[in-house]
Structure formats: C-alpha cells, structure tokens
Write a protein that holds these residues in place. Structure first.
Motif, mmCIF file in Angstrom:
data_model
loop_
_atom_site.group_PDB
_atom_site.id
_atom_site.type_symbol
_atom_site.label_atom_id
_atom_site.label_comp_id
_atom_site.label_asym_id
_atom_site.label_seq_id
_atom_site.Cartn_x
_atom_site.Cartn_y
_atom_site.Cartn_z
ATOM 1 N N ASP A 160 11.543 4.969 3.184
ATOM 2 C CA ASP A 160 12.202 5.953 4.045
ATOM 3 C C ASP A 160 13.153 5.278 5.027
ATOM 4 O O ASP A 160 14.275 5.747 5.249
ATOM 5 N N SER B 224 0.850 -1.191 0.000
ATOM 6 C CA SER B 224 0.000 0.000 0.000
ATOM 7 C C SER B 224 0.886 1.242 0.000
ATOM 8 O O SER B 224 2.058 1.205 0.382
ATOM 9 N N GLY B 225 0.335 2.356 -0.406
ATOM 10 C CA GLY B 225 1.106 3.580 -0.579
ATOM 11 C C GLY B 225 1.821 4.052 0.671
ATOM 12 O O GLY B 225 3.024 4.322 0.654
ATOM 13 N N GLN B 226 1.110 4.165 1.766
ATOM 14 C CA GLN B 226 1.697 4.707 2.988
ATOM 15 C C GLN B 226 2.781 3.784 3.556
ATOM 16 O O GLN B 226 3.859 4.237 3.924
ATOM 17 N N VAL B 227 2.504 2.502 3.616
ATOM 18 C CA VAL B 227 3.482 1.554 4.161
ATOM 19 C C VAL B 227 4.699 1.467 3.256
ATOM 20 O O VAL B 227 5.837 1.430 3.730
ATOM 21 N N SER B 228 4.482 1.464 1.959
ATOM 22 C CA SER B 228 5.593 1.412 1.015
ATOM 23 C C SER B 228 6.489 2.630 1.170
ATOM 24 O O SER B 228 7.721 2.523 1.165
ATOM 25 N N ALA B 229 5.893 3.811 1.320
ATOM 26 C CA ALA B 229 6.684 5.031 1.515
ATOM 27 C C ALA B 229 7.478 4.971 2.814
ATOM 28 O O ALA B 229 8.655 5.369 2.853
ATOM 29 N N GLU B 230 6.871 4.466 3.872
ATOM 30 C CA GLU B 230 7.572 4.348 5.147
ATOM 31 C C GLU B 230 8.738 3.368 5.051
ATOM 32 O O GLU B 230 9.822 3.626 5.578
#
Length: 69
Positions: A59, A50-56
C-alpha cells in the motif's frame, strides 16, 4: 629468599600463560555474532513477509507511485 623469588617468578609465568590461552576466544565471539545476526535477519524476514506487513508495504509503495510530483 631464593625460593620466594623463584615462586613469585613461577606465578608470574603461569599468569602470563593463562592470559595467552584465550587465543581462540575471538573466533567464537565472531561466530556468535554471525549466529545472532542471522537469527535477527530470519525474524525480520518473517515479519516483513507476513500477510499484514506485506499488505501495508504494498500500500505504501502503491501510494508513492500514484503520487503526483
């Protein structure tokens, strides 16, 4: 008395046969375990991609690579 002994023996034999009829149950339990594991893997994959988890995660990896030793 002979009839009582014979009836008791017949009941024991029937009980033993009933216990042996669960032979295929182990295979179905394995199948249900595999289905549950695959379902859990699909849910985990959807969460991780998912977008948010992938971005985290990106990071975290970026910070780990930028860290000086």
């Amino acid at each position: 008395m002979y009839k009582a002994v014979r009836a008791r023996m017949r009941a024991l034999v029937c009980r033993a046969r009933a216990m042996r009829s669960d032979v295929g149950m182990v295979t179905s339990e394995y199948a249900m375990g595999i289905v549950a594991a695959v379902a859990f893997a699909v849910v985990l994959y959807k969460v991780v991609t998912s977008g948010q988890v992938s971005a985290e995660l990106q990071d975290i990896v970026k910070r780990a690579l930028d860290a000086e030793m």
